[in-house]
Design an enzyme around this catalytic site. Structure first.
Site, mmCIF file in Angstrom:
data_model
loop_
_atom_site.group_PDB
_atom_site.id
_atom_site.type_symbol
_atom_site.label_atom_id
_atom_site.label_comp_id
_atom_site.label_asym_id
_atom_site.label_seq_id
_atom_site.Cartn_x
_atom_site.Cartn_y
_atom_site.Cartn_z
ATOM 1 N N ALA A 79 1.480 -1.875 -4.125
ATOM 2 C CA ALA A 79 0.787 -1.534 -3.176
ATOM 3 C C ALA A 79 1.741 -1.087 -1.698
ATOM 4 O O ALA A 79 1.549 -0.463 -0.660
ATOM 5 C CB ALA A 79 -0.028 -2.656 -2.507
ATOM 6 N N GLY B 288 2.108 0.140 1.683
ATOM 7 C CA GLY B 288 0.723 0.063 2.224
ATOM 8 C C GLY B 288 -0.033 1.294 2.670
ATOM 9 O O GLY B 288 -1.174 0.995 3.108
ATOM 10 N N GLY B 289 0.120 2.556 2.114
ATOM 11 C CA GLY B 289 -0.724 3.764 2.415
ATOM 12 C C GLY B 289 -1.862 3.558 1.754
ATOM 13 O O GLY B 289 -2.896 3.681 2.439
ATOM 14 N N ASP C 23 -1.166 2.338 -8.412
ATOM 15 C CA ASP C 23 -0.268 3.663 -7.923
ATOM 16 C C ASP C 23 1.014 3.401 -8.347
ATOM 17 O O ASP C 23 1.888 2.605 -7.663
ATOM 18 C CB ASP C 23 -0.434 3.768 -6.488
ATOM 19 C CG ASP C 23 0.122 4.834 -5.775
ATOM 20 O OD1 ASP C 23 0.258 5.874 -6.360
ATOM 21 O OD2 ASP C 23 0.727 4.712 -4.702
ATOM 22 N N CYS D 266 3.537 9.861 -8.424
ATOM 23 C CA CYS D 266 3.718 11.076 -7.603
ATOM 24 C C CYS D 266 4.897 11.641 -8.545
ATOM 25 O O CYS D 266 6.046 11.969 -7.866
ATOM 26 C CB CYS D 266 4.498 10.663 -6.122
ATOM 27 S SG CYS D 266 5.637 9.306 -6.251
HETATM 28 N N1 SAM Z 1 0.816 2.293 -3.186
HETATM 29 C C1 SAM Z 1 2.061 2.631 -2.276
HETATM 30 C C2 SAM Z 1 1.601 3.217 -0.905
HETATM 31 O O1 SAM Z 1 0.447 3.960 -0.995
HETATM 32 O O2 SAM Z 1 2.149 3.055 0.236
HETATM 33 C C3 SAM Z 1 3.055 3.013 -2.936
HETATM 34 C C4 SAM Z 1 3.333 2.285 -4.342
HETATM 35 S S1 SAM Z 1 4.953 2.850 -5.101
HETATM 36 C C5 SAM Z 1 4.466 4.352 -5.713
HETATM 37 C C6 SAM Z 1 5.029 1.773 -6.331
HETATM 38 C C7 SAM Z 1 5.166 0.418 -5.917
HETATM 39 O O3 SAM Z 1 5.479 -0.436 -7.359
HETATM 40 C C8 SAM Z 1 6.501 0.032 -5.403
HETATM 41 O O4 SAM Z 1 6.179 -0.444 -4.143
HETATM 42 C C9 SAM Z 1 7.296 -0.642 -6.120
HETATM 43 O O5 SAM Z 1 8.146 -1.732 -5.805
HETATM 44 C C10 SAM Z 1 6.333 -1.286 -7.080
HETATM 45 N N2 SAM Z 1 6.910 -1.682 -8.525
HETATM 46 C C11 SAM Z 1 8.198 -1.530 -8.917
HETATM 47 N N3 SAM Z 1 8.363 -1.916 -10.186
HETATM 48 C C12 SAM Z 1 6.991 -2.478 -10.541
HETATM 49 C C13 SAM Z 1 6.653 -3.290 -11.473
HETATM 50 N N4 SAM Z 1 7.164 -3.643 -12.648
HETATM 51 N N5 SAM Z 1 5.187 -3.807 -11.475
HETATM 52 C C14 SAM Z 1 4.445 -3.670 -10.336
HETATM 53 N N6 SAM Z 1 4.787 -2.796 -9.201
HETATM 54 C C15 SAM Z 1 6.084 -2.420 -9.389
#
Ligand code: SAM
Length: 463
Positions: free
Chosen positions: A122, A125-126, A188, A241
């Site tokens: 998350a 937080g978008g 995401d 993305c």
């Molecule tokens: N959903 C967010 C938004 O809209 O602002 C962006 C999320 S970003 C694409 C992916 C997120 O997954 C990051 O915050 C990252 O820290 C987290 N992440 C990294 N490794 C992960 C893992 N093994 N399991 C779950 N989440 C993970």
């Protein structure tokens, strides 16, 4: 000078639906900057009682066509020096990501606001702020595994101001403790980030074919770890993305191979220029956003209905309720207090929507909760010390005393400086520092000065 796009990425996209090499490269070379924001519906309705779009002082351009609260800006202003940004009136979100709203609208409609929703990856937080607004009567669990990023998530959720969000800091595997619990799960996923090349040139130098492979393995692990917490007939939304098919269509096929899922087809308006792709093995639909076609960055999203699993039977759990005497002290501070359940964590009073208090008690037993609902504050003797989160919350009473600052004073307040204002005419005691009708935080007015209670960790550091 923009960096050269990785040749192996371009090669891997040759046969992908909608990929137009020349236009794609041109969109990166021109490095057009697209800026968009998404308004907070609850705060916008308060703002618009007295103010209009002109008071925003933002270069408002077209609406984002797939999200009712999305708005393009003709240039990027300094959000840091806009008090309304700090008031949580809007979130700066890339336009393609706002398509999540469209997915929810087409799959669930507007009837489905009171569901249990997990945003598994998350931070910052978008998507969670979008989900909190969409499911305004629902319960949104916004999870982030990385601790430092979970703190940023709490800050953004607090400023958004909805009481229906629980922020957790757990590994996806911990969600196996919540079998069949959620109605909706958004993944995401962390990805190789090629969709952000135009915005962030560093992402180009960090990109590699190995990273794509590692990301795709991690995406599979994350989905497999959390799958069980979605209930039967639940909605699963997967997004990245990244443009790489290994992280997009191939993951959809992997999901179809490993789980019982029914892919969802969405309706696209022709003028959106979003490209539907079909996964090679199982014909699952995915939606691609190319920067040469849409006004937004690279994005991929797909949705499924889960066919296996069971329904969840709600456990009965209890949170430690406030005493009647304590509760009566908080009531004047709250809007529609009868819809809230007030409880205590250590000495701090917290409010959560009445409908969800048993769920929060249940979640507290299973997960590491960073924040839940709206923190109200503490009672010291006969005094109430309100929490900064209450000032920014949509459950705050509209009847409380507030002083409307000029933009300059609002910035001084947000910098946690002394505010250049004559205190003689102001009501003494606790009150809200506000800008354009929206609270920014608390202050205590004394006979000859103002004590500024804006949280030090949120203050604007720039001058
Ligand atoms: N959903 C967010 C938004 O809209 O602002 C962006 C999320 S970003 C694409 C992916 C997120 O997954 C990051 O915050 C990252 O820290 C987290 N992440 C990294 N490794 C992960 C893992 N093994 N399991 C779950 N989440 C993970």
């Amino acid at each position: 000078m923009p960096q050269v796009l990785p040749h192996s990425l371009i090669q891997s996209l040759q046969s992908v639906n909608g990929f137009d090499e020349a236009a794609f490269i041109q969109a990166h070379v021109s490095a057009e900057k697209v800026t968009s924001i998404r308004f907070n519906p609850a705060k916008y309705s308060r703002f618009s009682k007295q103010y209009s779009v002109n008071d925003l002082q933002l270069p408002i351009a077209d609406a984002v066509p797939w999200c009712p609260y999305g708005q393009y800006l003709s240039e990027r202003p300094s959000f840091t020096f806009d008090p309304l940004f700090h008031a949580g009136l809007y979130y700066v979100q890339e336009a393609s990501s706002m398509f999540l709203w469209q997915v929810l609208q087409q799959t669930l409609g507007s009837q489905a606001s009171s569901l249990k929703v997990l945003d598994l990856c998350a931070a910052p937080g978008g998507k969670s702020t979008l989900l909190a607004s969409y499911f305004k009567d629902g319960l949104v669990v916004a999870n982030e595994v990385i601790k430092s990023r979970a703190n940023i998530l709490v800050e953004n959720i607090t400023k958004w101001g909805y009481p229906n969000v629980v922020v957790t800091n757990n590994d996806p595997s911990h969600f196996q403790r919540l079998q069949n619990y959620f109605d909706v799960m958004v993944i995401d996923a962390p990805c190789s980030g090629s969709g952000l090349f135009r915005k962030d040139a560093d992402a180009i130098s960090e990109w590699s074919e190995e990273a794509v492979v590692l990301c795709s393995q991690r995406q599979q692990r994350i989905i497999a770890d959390a799958y069980a917490c979605l209930k039967q007939n639940g909605l699963l939304i997967y997004s990245t993305c990244s443009y790489s098919p290994q992280e997009d269509e191939a993951i959809l096929d992997w999901m179809m191979d490993n789980f019982q899922l029914s892919p969802i087809s969405l309706q696209l308006s022709e003028e959106w220029n979003i490209i539907e792709t079909i996964s090679p093995e199982h014909n699952a639909r995915g939606y691609r956003f190319y920067p040469d076609k849409v006004k937004g960055e690279g994005f991929f999203i797909a949705a499924f209905i889960k066919l296996d699993g069971e329904h969840f039977f709600a456990p009965s759990n209890k949170l430690p309720a406030l005493s009647k005497a304590e509760e009566s002290l908080w009531l004047p501070w709250l809007y529609k207090a009868e819809q809230l359940y007030l409880f205590k964590q250590k000495e701090t009073a917290i409010a959560i929507p009445e409908a969800w208090h048993q769920d929060v008690a249940f979640l507290q037993k299973q997960l590491y909760i960073k924040s839940a609902g709206t923190l109200l504050g503490n009672i010291k003797g006969k005094d109430i010390i309100p929490h900064p989160a209450l000032a920014l919350s949509t459950i705050l009473s509209e009847q409380l005393t507030k002083t409307s600052f000029t933009k300059e004073q609002a910035i001084q307040y947000l910098q946690k400086k002394d505010i250049a204002i004559d205190t003689h005419t102001l009501t003494k005691g606790w009150q809200l520092a506000a800008y354009c009708g929206l609270p920014l935080g608390w202050m205590k007015v004394l006979p000859n000065r103002i004590n500024n209670y804006y949280p030090a960790e949120w203050r604007i550091l720039k001058n």
